[in-house]
Design a protein around this motif. Sequence first.
Motif, PDB file in Angstrom:
ATOM      1  N   MET A   1       5.780   3.060 -13.246  1.00 29.66           N
ATOM      2  CA  MET A   1       5.306   2.379 -12.026  1.00 29.66           C
ATOM      3  C   MET A   1       3.918   2.857 -11.642  1.00 29.66           C
ATOM      4  O   MET A   1       3.560   4.018 -11.897  1.00 29.66           O
ATOM      5  CB  MET A   1       6.255   2.683 -10.856  1.00 29.66           C
ATOM      6  N   THR A   2       3.168   1.983 -11.010  1.00 29.74           N
ATOM      7  CA  THR A   2       1.868   2.375 -10.451  1.00 29.74           C
ATOM      8  C   THR A   2       2.101   2.826  -9.002  1.00 29.74           C
ATOM      9  O   THR A   2       3.172   2.576  -8.435  1.00 29.74           O
ATOM     10  CB  THR A   2       0.878   1.199 -10.446  1.00 29.74           C
ATOM     11  N   GLN A   3       1.075   3.447  -8.423  1.00 23.91           N
ATOM     12  CA  GLN A   3       1.181   3.845  -7.008  1.00 23.91           C
ATOM     13  C   GLN A   3       1.393   2.610  -6.134  1.00 23.91           C
ATOM     14  O   GLN A   3       2.144   2.645  -5.174  1.00 23.91           O
ATOM     15  CB  GLN A   3      -0.097   4.571  -6.570  1.00 23.91           C
ATOM     16  N   GLU A   4       0.721   1.527  -6.519  1.00 25.45           N
ATOM     17  CA  GLU A   4       0.827   0.268  -5.775  1.00 25.45           C
ATOM     18  C   GLU A   4       2.270  -0.251  -5.808  1.00 25.45           C
ATOM     19  O   GLU A   4       2.807  -0.685  -4.773  1.00 25.45           O
ATOM     20  CB  GLU A   4      -0.116  -0.767  -6.413  1.00 25.45           C
ATOM     21  N   ASP A   5       2.903  -0.181  -6.989  1.00 25.18           N
ATOM     22  CA  ASP A   5       4.300  -0.645  -7.123  1.00 25.18           C
ATOM     23  C   ASP A   5       5.220   0.167  -6.214  1.00 25.18           C
ATOM     24  O   ASP A   5       6.048  -0.387  -5.486  1.00 25.18           O
ATOM     25  CB  ASP A   5       4.793  -0.480  -8.577  1.00 25.18           C
ATOM     26  N   LEU A   6       5.064   1.495  -6.309  1.00 24.68           N
ATOM     27  CA  LEU A   6       5.927   2.379  -5.520  1.00 24.68           C
ATOM     28  C   LEU A   6       5.715   2.139  -4.012  1.00 24.68           C
ATOM     29  O   LEU A   6       6.684   2.067  -3.248  1.00 24.68           O
ATOM     30  CB  LEU A   6       5.632   3.851  -5.875  1.00 24.68           C
ATOM     31  N   ALA A   7       4.445   1.990  -3.640  1.00 22.96           N
ATOM     32  CA  ALA A   7       4.122   1.755  -2.225  1.00 22.96           C
ATOM     33  C   ALA A   7       4.796   0.477  -1.728  1.00 22.96           C
ATOM     34  O   ALA A   7       5.359   0.435  -0.634  1.00 22.96           O
ATOM     35  CB  ALA A   7       2.611   1.657  -2.047  1.00 22.96           C
ATOM     36  N   GLU A   8       4.756  -0.562  -2.554  1.00 25.60           N
ATOM     37  CA  GLU A   8       5.351  -1.858  -2.192  1.00 25.60           C
ATOM     38  C   GLU A   8       6.864  -1.724  -1.989  1.00 25.60           C
ATOM     39  O   GLU A   8       7.420  -2.246  -1.023  1.00 25.60           O
ATOM     40  CB  GLU A   8       5.042  -2.865  -3.314  1.00 25.60           C
TER      41      GLU A   8
ATOM     42  N   GLY B   1       7.530   0.582   1.070  1.00 24.81           N
ATOM     43  CA  GLY B   1       7.067  -0.018   2.329  1.00 24.81           C
ATOM     44  C   GLY B   1       5.992   0.794   3.030  1.00 24.81           C
ATOM     45  O   GLY B   1       5.929   0.831   4.267  1.00 24.81           O
ATOM     46  N   VAL B   2       5.159   1.477   2.223  1.00 26.94           N
ATOM     47  CA  VAL B   2       4.010   2.206   2.785  1.00 26.94           C
ATOM     48  C   VAL B   2       2.751   1.777   2.024  1.00 26.94           C
ATOM     49  O   VAL B   2       2.840   0.987   1.081  1.00 26.94           O
ATOM     50  CB  VAL B   2       4.194   3.754   2.674  1.00 26.94           C
ATOM     51  N   SER B   3       1.602   2.315   2.414  1.00 21.70           N
ATOM     52  CA  SER B   3       0.362   1.941   1.730  1.00 21.70           C
ATOM     53  C   SER B   3       0.184   2.781   0.458  1.00 21.70           C
ATOM     54  O   SER B   3       0.800   3.848   0.331  1.00 21.70           O
ATOM     55  CB  SER B   3      -0.834   2.153   2.652  1.00 21.70           C
ATOM     56  N   ARG B   4      -0.670   2.301  -0.452  1.00 25.39           N
ATOM     57  CA  ARG B   4      -0.936   3.056  -1.688  1.00 25.39           C
ATOM     58  C   ARG B   4      -1.575   4.408  -1.365  1.00 25.39           C
ATOM     59  O   ARG B   4      -1.303   5.412  -2.019  1.00 25.39           O
ATOM     60  CB  ARG B   4      -1.857   2.236  -2.612  1.00 25.39           C
TER      61      ARG B   4
ATOM     62  N   ALA C   1      -1.519  10.342  -1.119  1.00 30.14           N
ATOM     63  CA  ALA C   1      -1.557  11.578  -0.312  1.00 30.14           C
ATOM     64  C   ALA C   1      -0.287  12.408  -0.525  1.00 30.14           C
ATOM     65  O   ALA C   1      -0.345  13.640  -0.568  1.00 30.14           O
ATOM     66  CB  ALA C   1      -1.736  11.238   1.157  1.00 30.14           C
ATOM     67  N   ILE C   2       0.865  11.731  -0.670  1.00 27.60           N
ATOM     68  CA  ILE C   2       2.131  12.452  -0.902  1.00 27.60           C
ATOM     69  C   ILE C   2       2.089  13.108  -2.291  1.00 27.60           C
ATOM     70  O   ILE C   2       2.442  14.285  -2.443  1.00 27.60           O
ATOM     71  CB  ILE C   2       3.349  11.500  -0.783  1.00 27.60           C
ATOM     72  N   GLU C   3       1.634  12.352  -3.278  1.00 24.66           N
ATOM     73  CA  GLU C   3       1.563  12.912  -4.642  1.00 24.66           C
ATOM     74  C   GLU C   3       0.621  14.112  -4.728  1.00 24.66           C
ATOM     75  O   GLU C   3       0.864  15.051  -5.471  1.00 24.66           O
ATOM     76  CB  GLU C   3       1.103  11.823  -5.626  1.00 24.66           C
ATOM     77  N   LYS C   4      -0.462  14.039  -3.972  1.00 27.68           N
ATOM     78  CA  LYS C   4      -1.425  15.148  -3.984  1.00 27.68           C
ATOM     79  C   LYS C   4      -1.004  16.293  -3.064  1.00 27.68           C
ATOM     80  O   LYS C   4      -1.743  17.258  -2.884  1.00 27.68           O
ATOM     81  CB  LYS C   4      -2.810  14.634  -3.566  1.00 27.68           C
TER      82      LYS C   4
ATOM     83  N   ASP D   1       1.813   2.435   8.539  1.00 24.46           N
ATOM     84  CA  ASP D   1       2.812   3.347   7.984  1.00 24.46           C
ATOM     85  C   ASP D   1       2.583   4.746   8.557  1.00 24.46           C
ATOM     86  O   ASP D   1       1.669   4.968   9.359  1.00 24.46           O
ATOM     87  CB  ASP D   1       2.825   3.304   6.445  1.00 24.46           C
ATOM     88  N   GLU D   2       3.418   5.705   8.136  1.00 29.49           N
ATOM     89  CA  GLU D   2       3.394   7.032   8.778  1.00 29.49           C
ATOM     90  C   GLU D   2       2.071   7.771   8.638  1.00 29.49           C
ATOM     91  O   GLU D   2       1.617   8.426   9.581  1.00 29.49           O
ATOM     92  CB  GLU D   2       4.558   7.877   8.236  1.00 29.49           C
ATOM     93  N   LEU D   3       1.421   7.673   7.480  1.00 35.37           N
ATOM     94  CA  LEU D   3       0.142   8.371   7.300  1.00 35.37           C
ATOM     95  C   LEU D   3      -0.960   7.717   8.143  1.00 35.37           C
ATOM     96  O   LEU D   3      -1.757   8.408   8.788  1.00 35.37           O
ATOM     97  CB  LEU D   3      -0.261   8.391   5.821  1.00 35.37           C
TER      98      LEU D   3
END
Lengths: 64, 130
Positions: free
Chosen positions: A14-21, A24-27, A32-35, B67-69
């Motif tokens: 998955m890409t960050q965009e896929d996971l974000a979608e 339900g959060v932004s890419r 930021a979570i991954e880092k 979103d939260e951030l």
Amino acid sequence: MKNRIRDLRTAKGMTQEDLAEIIGVSRQTINAIEKEKFDPSLPTAFKMAQLFELPIEQIFLFEI
Amino acid sequence: MKLERNKRVKKLAVWTWSWVATMAIATFGPEFIWDGHPFLTAFAIIVNLANGILMILANRDLFNHFDELEKKIHLESMAISLGLAVVVGLTFSLLDQQNLIPFDADIGFLVMFIGITYLVSMLINTRRYK
């Protein structure tokens, strides 16, 4: 807080965009979570645990 | 999610621009359009106020969609802007009262200051979480 989101995401192809979608959060939030610059809320952590079919403590590693 | 976001951003943009337009009408109308008629002046001010309230509601609607951030980034920026506005605003007012500045401490300066501090805080906070 350390986490294994990047490894788990790439393992699923998955890409960050896929996971974000899906979550339900932004890419930018996924990035930021991954880092490890931002700790997600409990609902977001549970959604990720459900998606990766793992307990939360195996995704997020709490260290004092 | 993006479509919903864009819809809310557009709604806020429409209310913001119409608020600016009604502010301009309420400011310059009495002098250039209706020759100081008190009813029309009061009406223009009420329309501007109502428009401003709708703009605030559209802004809240957009904020609740973040979103939260994004919420964290905006909240931190708002906290810094509000704090600076109170502290710097009162300092500015004191300087004016003591005649230490050569001009009046107009509310416009404070509004501009809040806008600039919010923008700068947003840029800094966004970079922090990149």
